[in-house]
Write a protein that holds these residues in place. Structure first.
Motif, short mmCIF file in Angstrom:
data_model
loop_
_atom_site.label_atom_id
_atom_site.label_comp_id
_atom_site.label_asym_id
_atom_site.label_seq_id
_atom_site.Cartn_x
_atom_site.Cartn_y
_atom_site.Cartn_z
N TYR A 370 0.79 -1.23 0.00
CA TYR A 370 0.00 0.00 0.00
C TYR A 370 0.83 1.29 0.00
O TYR A 370 0.31 2.35 -0.29
N GLY A 371 2.11 1.19 0.36
CA GLY A 371 2.90 2.40 0.50
C GLY A 371 3.95 2.57 -0.58
O GLY A 371 3.87 3.44 -1.44
N GLY A 372 4.98 1.74 -0.56
CA GLY A 372 6.06 1.84 -1.53
C GLY A 372 6.80 0.52 -1.64
O GLY A 372 6.86 -0.25 -0.68
N ALA A 373 7.35 0.25 -2.80
CA ALA A 373 7.99 -1.04 -3.06
C ALA A 373 9.29 -1.19 -2.28
O ALA A 373 10.03 -0.23 -2.08
N LEU A 374 9.54 -2.42 -1.81
CA LEU A 374 10.79 -2.73 -1.13
C LEU A 374 11.95 -2.69 -2.13
O LEU A 374 11.84 -3.15 -3.26
N ALA A 375 13.09 -2.15 -1.67
CA ALA A 375 14.28 -2.09 -2.51
C ALA A 375 15.02 -3.43 -2.46
O ALA A 375 14.77 -4.27 -1.59
N HIS A 376 15.97 -3.59 -3.37
CA HIS A 376 16.71 -4.85 -3.47
C HIS A 376 17.41 -5.20 -2.16
O HIS A 376 17.30 -6.34 -1.68
N GLU A 377 18.15 -4.25 -1.58
CA GLU A 377 18.88 -4.54 -0.35
C GLU A 377 17.93 -4.97 0.77
O GLU A 377 18.25 -5.87 1.56
N GLY A 378 16.78 -4.31 0.84
CA GLY A 378 15.81 -4.67 1.87
C GLY A 378 15.30 -6.09 1.69
O GLY A 378 15.14 -6.84 2.67
N TRP A 379 15.07 -6.49 0.43
CA TRP A 379 14.58 -7.85 0.17
C TRP A 379 15.64 -8.90 0.54
O TRP A 379 15.30 -9.95 1.09
N ILE A 380 16.88 -8.61 0.28
CA ILE A 380 17.95 -9.55 0.63
C ILE A 380 18.00 -9.76 2.14
O ILE A 380 18.12 -10.89 2.62
N GLU A 381 17.86 -8.66 2.89
CA GLU A 381 17.88 -8.79 4.35
C GLU A 381 16.65 -9.57 4.85
O GLU A 381 16.75 -10.39 5.76
#
Length: 600
Positions: A370-381
């Motif tokens: 609903y807010g904003g897409a997760l970035a690549h680094e965040g997804w890896i963590e």
């Protein structure tokens, strides 16, 4: 010297860095500066003799107090009614820009005559660093400066004040249309108090009103309980630390869950588990800026994680992101109405509570949606966290209620581990992100089957607090809310019935039965307000709309005169525990939105 008023006899005002509690008798009896978790300046709510206070009240006997918020704001108005006149205190803290050299944290109290005339008395006796530091007073033409080793404050007014025993006092009279203003602010040691004109303080008053009204106007909620929901939203905003976006669980410490008991904790920190509930509430109301700021704070915690005995993340952090929250007791404070100990810091910060991963990843899932897409680094963590959960979910922990009686295999902890993996799978599939799907699905399904076998008590026909017990737990009211089980599933309906019989008292819900499920602490506790709102939502989702609406309306009667809730409600309806509690207001918003939707 102020007495201990009921906890509910307070309102709060703040500047998105800290808050002040102001009682209906005109006493500010809790104030930490410059931040929520700084040492106190006024703490007479925890020790009426030694805590320090700041009181403005009529100088005569026989007055009646009233308290309200200026509509759609956090400007607190305390009124005093007598046969000879009516006067009021307009209390507020202006919202300052971060660019200031020193954030002043101005606490402004404007005393105005409404009708007739009224004589007021002012008393201020600060006690710095929880009453442990000495201070000196320097008097000037337009006020005084209080200097302690770690903090300097100035009280400024056109009314002369007299110094006395480490504090000040004065008296003055206001008539209809006249006013006197007192400005308390953080200053540098060499500061000289200046004159604040009535025009300047009126402008600050109007700007503060405009700030809060503009903020709350962003709410998308237009349902049956709009005023109540907006008040909860305004309260949550007050409990937000603007520099980082973190939300404190409550702005107070050691207000007791039982008068005279030991269940007294410091809540001036940010719990990971608050994330999912707060982001859900903020996003549903349309406050995407706040949701984004809190998400950024959460991402920083995820990015800085390091493996310890209790996992890669702590259950709570300081509002600035610090990880050590060492607990100590203030033995020189007697506690609210004699409720010792008074604690600062929180020793539960290094507990193992596996549920936090579900709440964390659920919150990031909601923000991604609903807010904003997760970035690549965040997804890896996140992927690394999920891998850790897959390997560590099947172990005892201290659980959501932070028990101090030893680790158990809590059903709720397993439930939220399931949520963590399930939400991560949703993100991966929706976004086409890389993930070890086979491993994650296997762990998710294993948790599901374990809950359905070991978390289910056949004899009680209910899901229970932890494996190998028959004790109930209100945290399991979230099972249908997190979509683990259908809200009309026979197993869930029988669990709901069991909770209703054993843990619910006239819409008020106990977390668990401390006698049948010892938690390692002495004494009893009251009903837990967040659980009461979870109960409302569980009833609504189960289709029991009349029961849900009646329970919700009953809960609204337990708010204080300003619509604020502490952590718990006692047997005679009194508010207990830290005040106001963010968790309760988050659950209220969620219950109101969902009940409104179900009612159509």
């Amino acid at each position: 010297m102020p007495e201990y008023l009921p906890i509910a006899e307070h309102g709060i005002m703040g500047d998105l860095h800290t808050v002040a509690l102001a009682a209906t008798d005109g006493t500010i009896d809790w104030y930490c500066c410059p931040t929520f978790d700084s040492p106190s300046v006024f703490a007479s709510i925890l020790d009426k003799e030694n805590g320090g206070y700041y009181r403005i009240a009529p100088a005569r006997e026989g007055w009646t107090p009233k308290q309200l918020y200026f509509p759609d704001t956090n400007v607190l108005i305390t009124r005093f009614l007598t046969p000879d006149g009516v006067g009021e205190i307009q209390g507020f803290m202006p919202i300052e820009e971060a660019a200031e050299d020193i954030h002043r944290h101005r606490l402004i109290r404007r005393v105005e005559g409404v009708r007739g005339e009224m004589r007021f008395r002012v008393e201020m006796f600060p006690r710095f660093n929880y009453g442990r530091d000495e201070h000196e007073i320097e008097q000037h033409e337009h006020g005084v400066v209080f200097r302690s080793p770690s903090l300097c404050l100035a009280l400024q007014s056109t009314t002369p004040v007299a110094c006395d025993s480490g504090g000040i006092h004065c008296e003055f009279t206001v008539r209809s249309g006249s006013s006197v203003t007192f400005v308390l602010e953080r200053v540098e040691p060499d500061y000289v108090p200046r004159e604040y004109s009535e025009e300047e303080t009126r402008q600050a008053y109007e700007q503060t009103i405009a700030f809060w009204r503009n903020w709350v106007s962003q709410s998308r909620y237009r349902g049956r309980w709009r005023e109540t929901v907006n008040r909860s939203a305004l309260t949550l905003k007050l409990l937000t630390y603007r520099p980082t976006g973190a939300l404190v669980a409550a702005p107070t410490t050691s207000l007791p869950e039982q008068i005279g008991g030991e269940r007294n904790w410091d809540y001036r920190y940010t719990w990971i588990r608050d994330a999912a509930f707060s982001l859900y509430a903020l996003l549903r109301l349309g406050f995407t800026e706040e949701a984004g700021a809190f998400t950024a704070w959460l991402r920083e915690r995820v990015m800085q994680h390091h493996s310890t005995e209790t996992g890669p993340l702590q259950i709570m952090y300081g509002i600035d992101g610090r990880s050590e929250l060492v607990e100590e007791t203030l033995d020189h404070f007697e506690g609210y109405r004699g409720s010792r100990p008074v604690r600062v810091g929180n020793g539960a910060y290094d507990q193992l509570q596996l549920d936090i991963y579900g709440e964390l990843i659920d919150s990031l899932y909601l923000y991604n949606k609903y807010g904003g897409a997760l970035a690549h680094e965040g997804w890896i963590e996140i992927s690394n966290l999920v891998d850790w959960i897959c390997e560590n979910w099947d172990q005892p922990d201290e659980g959501i209620w932070e028990v101090r009686g030893g680790r158990q295999n809590f059903t709720y902890s397993r439930l939220m581990c399931w949520v963590a993996i399930e939400r991560a799978l949703r993100i991966a599939r929706q976004r086409g992100l890389p993930a070890d799907l086979d491993k994650w699905i296997g762990a998710r399904d294993a948790i599901y089957h374990q809950i359905m076998t070991r978390g289910w008590n056949e004899e009680r026909q209910a899901f229970v607090q932890h494996f190998d017990t028959d004790a109930l737990d209100a945290s399991l009211l979230l099972m249908p809310l997190v979509k683990f089980i259908a809200p009309t599933d026979p197993r869930w309906l029988s669990t709901l019935d069991a909770i209703t019989r054993e843990l619910v008292s006239d819409s008020l819900v106990y977390r668990y039965n401390a006698k049948s499920s010892p938690d390692g602490l002495e004494g009893e506790e009251a009903t837990f307000s967040i659980c009461s709102f979870w109960y409302v939502e569980a009833l609504a989702r189960a289709g029991r709309l009349e029961e849900a609406r009646l329970a919700f309306e009953k809960m609204l009667t337990y708010a204080n005169h300003l619509g604020l809730y502490s952590e718990e409600i006692g047997s005679t309806g009194e508010q207990l525990g830290n005040f106001p509690q963010a968790f309760t207001h988050l659950a209220l918003i969620s219950a109101a939105v969902n009940l409104d939707h179900q009612l159509g």
